[in-house]
Design a protein around this motif. Structure first.
Motif, PDB file in Angstrom:
ATOM      1  N   LEU A  38      -4.648  -0.616  -8.596  1.00 52.60           N
ATOM      2  CA  LEU A  38      -5.650  -1.182  -7.692  1.00 52.60           C
ATOM      3  C   LEU A  38      -4.977  -1.716  -6.445  1.00 52.60           C
ATOM      4  O   LEU A  38      -4.040  -2.508  -6.526  1.00 52.60           O
ATOM      5  N   ASP A  39      -5.471  -1.273  -5.297  1.00 52.24           N
ATOM      6  CA  ASP A  39      -4.892  -1.735  -4.045  1.00 52.24           C
ATOM      7  C   ASP A  39      -5.797  -2.795  -3.412  1.00 52.24           C
ATOM      8  O   ASP A  39      -6.853  -2.483  -2.875  1.00 52.24           O
ATOM      9  N   GLU A  40      -5.392  -4.041  -3.506  1.00 51.34           N
ATOM     10  CA  GLU A  40      -6.085  -5.170  -2.872  1.00 51.34           C
ATOM     11  C   GLU A  40      -7.595  -5.181  -3.101  1.00 51.34           C
ATOM     12  O   GLU A  40      -8.373  -5.067  -2.151  1.00 51.34           O
ATOM     13  N   PRO A  41      -7.999  -5.346  -4.359  1.00 47.91           N
ATOM     14  CA  PRO A  41      -9.442  -5.348  -4.616  1.00 47.91           C
ATOM     15  C   PRO A  41     -10.178  -6.516  -3.952  1.00 47.91           C
ATOM     16  O   PRO A  41     -11.399  -6.457  -3.816  1.00 47.91           O
ATOM     17  N   SER A  42      -9.461  -7.523  -3.515  1.00 49.72           N
ATOM     18  CA  SER A  42     -10.146  -8.683  -2.909  1.00 49.72           C
ATOM     19  C   SER A  42     -10.296  -8.537  -1.405  1.00 49.72           C
ATOM     20  O   SER A  42     -10.930  -9.363  -0.751  1.00 49.72           O
ATOM     21  N   GLN A  43      -9.709  -7.485  -0.856  1.00 49.12           N
ATOM     22  CA  GLN A  43      -9.645  -7.379   0.604  1.00 49.12           C
ATOM     23  C   GLN A  43     -11.016  -7.126   1.221  1.00 49.12           C
ATOM     24  O   GLN A  43     -11.778  -6.279   0.775  1.00 49.12           O
ATOM     25  N   GLY A  44     -11.313  -7.875   2.254  1.00 52.68           N
ATOM     26  CA  GLY A  44     -12.540  -7.644   3.017  1.00 52.68           C
ATOM     27  C   GLY A  44     -13.811  -8.002   2.280  1.00 52.68           C
ATOM     28  O   GLY A  44     -14.873  -7.484   2.581  1.00 52.68           O
ATOM     29  N   ILE A  45     -13.700  -8.863   1.300  1.00 52.09           N
ATOM     30  CA  ILE A  45     -14.869  -9.211   0.492  1.00 52.09           C
ATOM     31  C   ILE A  45     -15.099 -10.716   0.567  1.00 52.09           C
ATOM     32  O   ILE A  45     -14.144 -11.496   0.595  1.00 52.09           O
ATOM     33  N   ALA A  46     -16.359 -11.107   0.616  1.00 48.86           N
ATOM     34  CA  ALA A  46     -16.693 -12.529   0.668  1.00 48.86           C
ATOM     35  C   ALA A  46     -16.065 -13.249  -0.529  1.00 48.86           C
ATOM     36  O   ALA A  46     -16.094 -12.735  -1.639  1.00 48.86           O
ATOM     37  N   PRO A  47     -15.471 -14.427  -0.284  1.00 47.07           N
ATOM     38  CA  PRO A  47     -14.752 -15.152  -1.344  1.00 47.07           C
ATOM     39  C   PRO A  47     -15.556 -15.297  -2.637  1.00 47.07           C
ATOM     40  O   PRO A  47     -15.000 -15.202  -3.741  1.00 47.07           O
ATOM     41  N   THR A  56       0.830  -1.201   0.000  1.00 46.39           N
ATOM     42  CA  THR A  56       0.000   0.000   0.000  1.00 46.39           C
ATOM     43  C   THR A  56       0.869   1.256   0.000  1.00 46.39           C
ATOM     44  O   THR A  56       0.580   2.225  -0.709  1.00 46.39           O
ATOM     45  N   THR A  57       1.943   1.209   0.767  1.00 44.43           N
ATOM     46  CA  THR A  57       2.875   2.340   0.803  1.00 44.43           C
ATOM     47  C   THR A  57       3.398   2.644  -0.604  1.00 44.43           C
ATOM     48  O   THR A  57       3.549   3.808  -0.983  1.00 44.43           O
ATOM     49  N   LEU A  58       3.652   1.581  -1.368  1.00 50.19           N
ATOM     50  CA  LEU A  58       4.175   1.773  -2.718  1.00 50.19           C
ATOM     51  C   LEU A  58       3.186   2.564  -3.576  1.00 50.19           C
ATOM     52  O   LEU A  58       3.561   3.546  -4.230  1.00 50.19           O
ATOM     53  N   LEU A  59       1.923   2.160  -3.561  1.00 48.75           N
ATOM     54  CA  LEU A  59       0.937   2.893  -4.370  1.00 48.75           C
ATOM     55  C   LEU A  59       0.775   4.321  -3.857  1.00 48.75           C
ATOM     56  O   LEU A  59       0.656   5.260  -4.636  1.00 48.75           O
ATOM     57  N   LYS A  60       0.765   4.470  -2.530  1.00 47.22           N
ATOM     58  CA  LYS A  60       0.617   5.827  -1.977  1.00 47.22           C
ATOM     59  C   LYS A  60       1.803   6.700  -2.354  1.00 47.22           C
ATOM     60  O   LYS A  60       1.658   7.906  -2.503  1.00 47.22           O
ATOM     61  N   THR A  61       2.974   6.075  -2.494  1.00 46.17           N
ATOM     62  CA  THR A  61       4.147   6.855  -2.894  1.00 46.17           C
ATOM     63  C   THR A  61       4.022   7.297  -4.344  1.00 46.17           C
ATOM     64  O   THR A  61       4.361   8.434  -4.687  1.00 46.17           O
ATOM     65  N   LEU A 106      -1.908  -1.742 -12.819  1.00 45.65           N
ATOM     66  CA  LEU A 106      -0.967  -2.179 -11.786  1.00 45.65           C
ATOM     67  C   LEU A 106      -1.808  -2.665 -10.615  1.00 45.65           C
ATOM     68  O   LEU A 106      -2.594  -1.920 -10.045  1.00 45.65           O
ATOM     69  N   LEU A 107      -1.628  -3.944 -10.292  1.00 45.81           N
ATOM     70  CA  LEU A 107      -2.479  -4.572  -9.291  1.00 45.81           C
ATOM     71  C   LEU A 107      -1.645  -4.959  -8.083  1.00 45.81           C
ATOM     72  O   LEU A 107      -0.601  -5.584  -8.206  1.00 45.81           O
ATOM     73  N   ILE A 108      -2.111  -4.552  -6.923  1.00 45.98           N
ATOM     74  CA  ILE A 108      -1.425  -4.898  -5.680  1.00 45.98           C
ATOM     75  C   ILE A 108      -2.309  -5.916  -4.972  1.00 45.98           C
ATOM     76  O   ILE A 108      -3.502  -5.689  -4.836  1.00 45.98           O
TER      77      ILE A 108
END
Lengths: 286, 236
Positions: free
Chosen positions: B160-169, B44-49, B190-192
């Protein structure tokens, strides 16, 4: 019974102006999370400017915002860039120190320039009273209340429908996300501060159509607007107006049935009760 | 051909704490590149940078040949970079429609409704929820809105920063299906992601970030077959 109705009615009229003042504070607090303790003194300063415009240049108080609004708007931008911007990253106690400092400074300036005695304008084109049956209302108060509500509706529209207004709301929700949309949030902050400050100019002009100004007023208007904001919470302009009315009516009833000197005490009481039982306000969002 | 994004020797962090050290990578036009790594690796730091929400301490970030390392965040999006942040970062008290509208902020002088129509075609659920406040959406819907809002800026390049995070599988499949639509449309992405299986099946190439450094890179296929990835990330 008639006294109650008369008292409630004059409370409603004052409440509309109070809501206008509190809207300015709410804009600033909502967007950048800074409580401007000097807000009440901005109102007082506007009243003195109105007094000057009236006594020196014969400009009627009701029209004085044409000059004082841009003046206070500009003043807001200067204060934002000169004082507030540097404190945004700091602990909130530093912001309090800075705005309290500004409050004291403005208070001292007004005493120096306009002295401690009350000042009032002798004349406004909105004069006289209207009668509804056995009730009388000062025309200046009625017109001031109506203008306040109109200005509140204009701001409400501005926030809901225009690009800079939506940018203010977006920034208030998440300033980083707003900057990822291309919003220069420093500019949005400055605009919100300037607008919040500009609204006090309109309120100051309206107040001067029917009352005097003295150097203790800043504190009272500051307190009033904190109380209304605490009551309303953030995010609902309707809630803000209702809270303004509650404060206006309570104040007016206290003055009629208790003691005219109790007006500030009642506001303190409401403030304390709200902070005690409903710290997020009655109408605010979670 | 010059890469679209060229990150060159970037270091950054919070205050005195350095999180990223000497990061180098490239994304070419029309490419989908993933940066994978576990929690706390510095993704996340990378994208924010790159967006300059966190300033880089050293290095260069070239976007279409221009060094953007000193650009303020609001100017970086104006170049055509859409950063879709971790956890959506929606405007919670604005409606779905208003959120998408804010996505078009850079083009507000000649706003075209067709841009939003296109987004509604990809994410029909957003059309259905148009008038709802963003905070009332479900996790999956929030993520779709965040992606939609990013697309509304008509970007050349999306991060995109972790599009799968916090989402039902079950919904992660959904999100990744949408992302492959974007890939087919030729967007540079660019996908993180820490969900490595998903990331490597969408991306053509990937870099592995560990403790603030890039330790590996290669085509997705190579990485899926590498012992290191199998052992540390896929638990095989």
């Amino acid at each position: 019974m008639e006294t109650i109705i008369q008292s409630v009615f004059s409370g409603i009229l004052m409440g509309c102006i109070y809501a206008l003042i509190a809207l300015g504070l709410s804009l600033i607090f909502g967007v950048m999370n800074v409580v401007n303790f000097a807000h009440g003194n901005f109102v007082m300063l506007s009243m003195y400017f109105t007094f000057w415009a009236g006594s020196l240049y014969k400009i009627d108080a009701i029209f004085s915002p044409i000059i004082t609004f841009p003046l206070l708007f500009l003043f807001g931008i200067l204060v934002y860039h000169g004082l507030i911007k540097q404190t945004l990253q700091e602990h909130y106690t530093i912001q309090i120190a800075v705005t309290v400092g500004l409050m004291t400074f403005l208070g001292a300036i007004t005493q120096l320039v306009w002295q401690a005695r009350p000042r009032a304008l002798a004349y406004s084109i909105v004069q006289g009273t209207i009668r509804f049956g056995s009730y009388t209302i000062a025309l200046s108060r009625l017109i001031s209340a109506i203008i306040s509500l109109i200005i509140i509706m204009i701001i409400s529209y501005f926030l809901a429908k225009t690009w800079p207004g939506m940018a203010i709301r977006a920034t208030s929700d998440d300033s980083n996300a707003a900057s990822l949309m291309g919003i220069n949030f420093q500019r949005t902050y400055a605009l919100a501060f300037a607008l919040g400050s500009g609204l006090t100019a309109i309120a100051g002009g309206l107040l001067m159509t029917f009352q005097q100004v003295d150097p203790t007023m800043g504190l009272r208007f500051g307190l009033l607007s904190f109380c209304i904001l605490a009551l309303a919470g953030l995010g609902s302009i309707t809630g803000l107006v209702i809270s303004g009315l509650i404060v206006g009516i309570s104040e007016s009833l206290a003055m009629t049935f208790w003691d005219p000197r109790a007006r500030t005490l009642v506001i303190y009481l409401i403030f304390i009760l709200v902070l005690w039982f409903k710290p997020r306000g009655i109408f605010g969002r979670k | 051909m010059n890469p679209m994004l060229h990150v060159n020797e970037i270091s950054s962090g919070y205050g005195k704490i350095t999180i990223l050290r000497d990061i180098n990578f490239q994304v070419k036009e029309n490419e989908v590149v993933a940066i994978i790594g576990s929690n706390g690796a510095g993704k996340t730091t990378l994208l924010k940078t790159i967006s300059n929400l966190i300033p880089a301490t050293t290095g260069k970030i070239l976007f279409q040949g221009k060094d953007i390392v000193k650009f303020p965040p609001h100017m970086i999006t104006q170049l055509g970079i859409a950063h879709i942040p971790e956890g959506g970062k929606l405007f919670a008290n604005m409606t779905v429609y208003e959120n998408l509208l804010m996505g078009t902020y850079n083009h507000r002088k000649n706003f075209q409704k067709s841009v939003l129509e296109e987004i509604y075609q990809i994410f029909p659920v957003l059309k259905k929820r148009e008038k709802q406040l963003a905070k009332t959406l479900s996790g999956g819907e929030k993520q779709m809105l965040s992606i939609g809002r990013g697309l509304a800026s008509q970007p050349k390049f999306i991060m995109l920063d972790e599009p799968s995070q916090g989402i039902a599988p079950k919904l992660v499949d959904d999100i990744y299906n949408k992302l492959s639509i974007l890939k087919e449309k030729g967007l540079t992405i660019l996908l993180i992601e820490q969900n490595i299986n998903y990331a490597l099946h969408l991306a053509e190439r990937a870099y592995v970030l560990e403790n603030g450094k890039i330790v590996m890179d290669g085509s997705s296929e190579e990485l899926l077959n590498s012992e290191h990835i199998k052992k540390h990330y896929l638990g095989l």
